[in-house]
Write a protein that holds these residues in place. Structure first.
Motif, PDB file in Angstrom:
ATOM      1  N   LYS A 199       0.834  -1.206   0.000  1.00 32.27           N
ATOM      2  CA  LYS A 199       0.000   0.000   0.000  1.00 32.27           C
ATOM      3  C   LYS A 199       0.868   1.254   0.000  1.00 32.27           C
ATOM      4  O   LYS A 199       0.567   2.238  -0.681  1.00 32.27           O
ATOM      5  CB  LYS A 199      -0.938   0.010   1.210  1.00 32.27           C
ATOM      6  CG  LYS A 199      -2.146  -0.868   1.040  1.00 32.27           C
ATOM      7  CD  LYS A 199      -3.063  -0.729   2.247  1.00 32.27           C
ATOM      8  CE  LYS A 199      -4.364  -1.451   2.043  1.00 32.27           C
ATOM      9  NZ  LYS A 199      -5.283  -1.272   3.181  1.00 32.27           N
ATOM     10  N   GLN A 223       3.898   1.512  -1.236  1.00 31.39           N
ATOM     11  CA  GLN A 223       4.484   1.635  -2.571  1.00 31.39           C
ATOM     12  C   GLN A 223       3.482   2.214  -3.553  1.00 31.39           C
ATOM     13  O   GLN A 223       3.823   3.068  -4.379  1.00 31.39           O
ATOM     14  CB  GLN A 223       4.970   0.272  -3.065  1.00 31.39           C
ATOM     15  CG  GLN A 223       6.209  -0.230  -2.368  1.00 31.39           C
ATOM     16  CD  GLN A 223       6.599  -1.622  -2.834  1.00 31.39           C
ATOM     17  OE1 GLN A 223       6.073  -2.141  -3.805  1.00 31.39           O
ATOM     18  NE2 GLN A 223       7.521  -2.232  -2.113  1.00 31.39           N
ATOM     19  N   LEU A 224       2.243   1.753  -3.490  1.00 30.27           N
ATOM     20  CA  LEU A 224       1.205   2.289  -4.369  1.00 30.27           C
ATOM     21  C   LEU A 224       0.987   3.773  -4.115  1.00 30.27           C
ATOM     22  O   LEU A 224       0.821   4.561  -5.054  1.00 30.27           O
ATOM     23  CB  LEU A 224      -0.111   1.529  -4.178  1.00 30.27           C
ATOM     24  CG  LEU A 224      -0.190   0.146  -4.806  1.00 30.27           C
ATOM     25  CD1 LEU A 224      -1.475  -0.554  -4.381  1.00 30.27           C
ATOM     26  CD2 LEU A 224      -0.110   0.235  -6.320  1.00 30.27           C
ATOM     27  N   HIS A 282       3.518   5.993  -5.773  1.00 26.00           N
ATOM     28  CA  HIS A 282       3.390   6.120  -7.220  1.00 26.00           C
ATOM     29  C   HIS A 282       2.122   6.861  -7.632  1.00 26.00           C
ATOM     30  O   HIS A 282       1.875   7.040  -8.817  1.00 26.00           O
ATOM     31  CB  HIS A 282       3.415   4.740  -7.884  1.00 26.00           C
ATOM     32  CG  HIS A 282       4.725   4.043  -7.733  1.00 26.00           C
ATOM     33  ND1 HIS A 282       5.869   4.464  -8.349  1.00 26.00           N
ATOM     34  CD2 HIS A 282       5.083   2.960  -7.011  1.00 26.00           C
ATOM     35  CE1 HIS A 282       6.871   3.669  -8.027  1.00 26.00           C
ATOM     36  NE2 HIS A 282       6.420   2.752  -7.208  1.00 26.00           N
ATOM     37  N   GLY A 296      -2.124   7.069  -6.706  1.00 23.79           N
ATOM     38  CA  GLY A 296      -3.155   6.053  -6.802  1.00 23.79           C
ATOM     39  C   GLY A 296      -3.960   6.057  -8.077  1.00 23.79           C
ATOM     40  O   GLY A 296      -4.709   5.135  -8.334  1.00 23.79           O
TER      41      GLY A 296
END
Length: 142
Positions: free
Chosen positions: A25, A27-28, A31, A33
């Motif tokens: 989560k 890492q997401l 980047h 969402g």
């Protein structure tokens, strides 16, 4: 013995899974969402006889229900067991139909395969065809 996490005896499988989910989560979130997604090719098998994107569109746009009665061919091998369970669900048409020879798989090996693996082979191949990606050129592709 106490792990650095402070848990006696070390982390449990569930706590390790939760740690992994938290890391993913994070890492997401790094980047952003809202990254665009491109569907390049699709292959699918869904209840209601849906075998392609046109069939999916017909099902959804027509407001059809893909839930139906238990097919007699499914009841037969486990007749008594079905009496105490559901009689309506989303069933795939011909889940055991599989062209083993197309994939270079012997009939004996195909019978031993999990039906979900056979379906995966079929829909993966169809997704490649739908995307116009020749499988023989994908050996070293990511």
């Amino acid at each position: 013995m106490t792990e650095p996490s402070g848990r006696p005896g070390g982390p449990t499988p569930l706590s390790r899974a939760m740690d992994t989910i938290r890391q993913l989560k994070a890492q997401l979130a790094q980047h952003g969402g809202n990254q665009p997604v491109a569907i390049v090719g699709a292959g699918l098998r869904l209840p209601g006889g849906v075998r392609d994107l046109d069939g999916l569109w017909d099902l959804v746009s027509g407001g059809r229900d893909a839930v139906g009665p238990l097919p007699p061919s499914r009841r037969e091998p486990f007749a008594e067991g079905w009496d105490s369970t559901v009689d309506r669900a989303g069933f795939l048409d011909d889940p055991l139909g599989f062209d083993a020879a197309f994939f270079g798989i012997s009939p004996r090996e195909a019978r031993a395969m999990d039906p979900q693996h056979r379906l995966l082979l079929e829909v993966a191949w169809e997704a490649l065809e739908n995307a116009a990606l020749p499988p023989d050129r994908l050996a070293d592709a990511r």
